[in-house]
Design an enzyme around this catalytic site. Structure first.
Site, short mmCIF file in Angstrom:
data_model
loop_
_atom_site.label_atom_id
_atom_site.label_comp_id
_atom_site.label_asym_id
_atom_site.label_seq_id
_atom_site.Cartn_x
_atom_site.Cartn_y
_atom_site.Cartn_z
N SER A 1 7.39 0.27 3.88
CA SER A 1 7.46 1.37 4.83
C SER A 1 6.57 2.51 4.33
O SER A 1 6.08 2.47 3.19
CB SER A 1 8.92 1.84 4.93
N LYS A 2 6.32 3.49 5.15
CA LYS A 2 5.59 4.69 4.69
C LYS A 2 5.79 5.79 5.71
O LYS A 2 6.00 5.53 6.89
CB LYS A 2 4.09 4.38 4.57
N GLY A 3 5.72 7.01 5.24
CA GLY A 3 5.86 8.14 6.14
C GLY A 3 4.83 9.20 5.86
O GLY A 3 4.22 9.22 4.79
#
Ligand code: NAD
Length: 476
Positions: free
Chosen positions: A106-108
């Site tokens: 995931s990444k934000g």
């Protein structure tokens, strides 16, 4: 500027993925399932600042949920966009698989220049962003666990953890909702240094294999190797510091936003770092030549190049002129797919991002486990270990009195041997072990398969195989 169009960051990651899967025997449906990004959430939210509402745009992308929680940092930078978070989320999937951290990817990111806001304003913005993500389970101890990335650190992670805890007052595992927290807020010793430390361990492992070193044309150990680093932030600073202080490498160049410093006799990493913190840039630092166009130093002759700032800095425009025989990608995606082709043809050895900067997620994994187990590593064993070592020392000293030629144990030996491992020692040991094993898994593929020419393809093969095995086991 080159006439050929440079692919976007996400396209670059996909191209590299495709090059690897072309050498594998995956069913086409599974190949597609692994490549695609499962979901990207875009949020726009307002915060009242300086008397008016300011609107911010943020993202949280989930690439693969073959294991949960999914894991990946949150970046604060003006360049943040959907393409970038999706590329970074995909890299997280492959990275976690490669180092056997039991997470999906995931990444934000939040589109913001954090330097434009004071601490209180940043806290309001971070908490609001965290609220938006947490209410959709995009921050959650068993679903989605962020960490620091460019422009964020311990402070932001503490705000995120507290925001989640306020929204989930009865969740005993609330602290495990984010990693990279300060020690007093549920963090773990050695997390701040972890990514840079991992870069050091990766290079140490590389130099343990003379056949691999020979491919670069270099010889010997890290001692005396000339290193150029781009980005003296969390990752670049720690990598440069450890390599110079502990391995005898010479940091001859440091590239920052406002130019580069060059000194063939070696730079004092801590002195440059203090200057950077105090003045906001490297300009004016006394003991080096300052080059206003910093990126040209990427092309300077050196033994090891460490891009540790941002993606796409080695591209079709400069790849041909890069002279370093060994590049270790401390940043995510610093080499575009096109530049990767050029460098491979030139014989440059590239230690790929998904391995090189995996130290951060590895120690984040330890922190998450610590939060779920609610106990500091080493707390139960340390004194018991020391007591057992004391028994051995006492016995040896007793025997020495009866020996034909009496001997003594040196005080330095006793000091080292008697000390039980605390959390920091255990974290470093776990990280070192992880970096060694992951390197060996890549190099085995690199050396045994004639169709695998480089470490990046080898890394993709190892990690895609692991992700595929998870999907198969799930019945997909
Ligand atoms: P950071 O914000 O602490 O540091 C980035 C540094 O790069 C800063 O000093 C900044 O001034 C400098 N910089 C920015 N733009 C630049 C430019 N154009 N030229 C030269 N220098 C420039 O960020 P970080 O956490 O050290 O992350 C750096 C890279 O490492 C990113 O690609 C990130 O995704 C990756 N990474 C970070 C971690 C982590 O644990 N922090 C883990 C894995 C990967």
């Amino acid at each position: 500027m080159s006439a050929i169009k440079e692919p976007s960051f996400r396209e670059s990651v996909d191209l590299m993925f495709n090059r690897a899967v072309a050498l594998m025997d995956l069913p086409p449906g599974l190949e597609e399932k692994i490549r695609v990004c499962n979901a990207t959430y875009t949020v726009r939210f307002g915060v009242r600042l300086r008397g008016q509402i300011q609107t911010f745009t943020g993202y949280r992308s989930v690439h693969s949920e073959h294991m949960e929680p999914v894991k990946g940092g949150i970046r604060f930078a003006m360049g943040v966009n959907q393409d970038e978070v999706e590329a970074l989320a995909a890299l997280m999937t492959y990275k976690c698989a490669l180092v056997e951290a039991p997470f999906g990817g995931s990444k934000g990111g939040l589109r913001i220049d954090p330097r434009e806001y004071d601490e209180h304003e940043l806290e309001l913005i971070t908490r609001r962003f965290a609220y938006e993500l947490a209410k959709r389970d995009l921050i959650h101890p068993s679903q989605n666990v962020p960490a620091p990335d460019m422009g964020t650190g311990e402070r932001e992670m503490a705000w995120i953890a507290d925001q989640y805890a306020r929204m989930n007052t009865t969740d005993i595992n609330a602290r495990a909702c984010v990693t990279g927290k300060p020690l007093n807020a549920g963090g773990i010793s050695g997390r701040v240094e972890a990514t840079g430390r991992g870069v050091q361990y990766a290079l140490q492992e590389f130099f343990r294999h003379p056949e691999d070193v020979a491919k670069t044309g270099l010889t010997g150990t890290l001692d005396g190797k000339r290193v150029i680093v781009q980005g003296l932030g969390n990752v670049g600073y720690h990598a440069a510091k450890f390599l110079s202080d502990e391995d005898g490498a010479s940091i001859v160049g440091i590239i920052e936003r406002d130019g580069a410093l060059f000194n063939p006799a070696g730079l004092d990493v801590d002195a440059v770092y203090q200057w950077l913190v105090k003045h906001g840039g490297v300009t004016g630092y006394p003991d080096a030549t300052h080059l206003p166009e910093g990126a040209v130093l990427l092309e300077e002759e050196c033994d090891i190049l460490i891009p540790a700032a941002l993606e796409g800095v080695i591209n079709l425009g400069n790849a041909k002129r890069i002279q370093a025989p060994l590049i270790i990608e401390a940043a995510n995606g610093p080499i575009t797919a096109g530049a990767d082709d050029i460098l491979r043809q030139k014989g440059t050895v590239i230690i790929p991002d998904m391995y090189a900067n995996a130290g951060g997620v590895t120690v984040s994994y330890f922190e998450w486990v610590k939060n779920l187990s609610h106990i500091r590593f080493g707390r139960m064993q340390r004194r018991q270990e020391e007591a057992r070592h004391q028994l051995v020392v006492d016995e040896l000293e007793k025997l020495s009195k009866a020996a034909a030629i009496p001997y003594t144990l040196s005080p330095e030996f006793k000091l080292k041997y008697l000390r039980g491992a605390g959390e920091l020692e255990l974290v470093r040991s776990g990280l070192d072990d992880t970096m060694r094993i992951a390197y060996q898994s890549m190099r085995e593929v690199w050396h045994t398969r004639a169709d695998v020419e480089d470490l990046r393809t080898a890394a993709y093969l190892v990690s895609i195989n692991k992700v595929a095995a998870s999907y198969r086991a799930k019945g997909l």
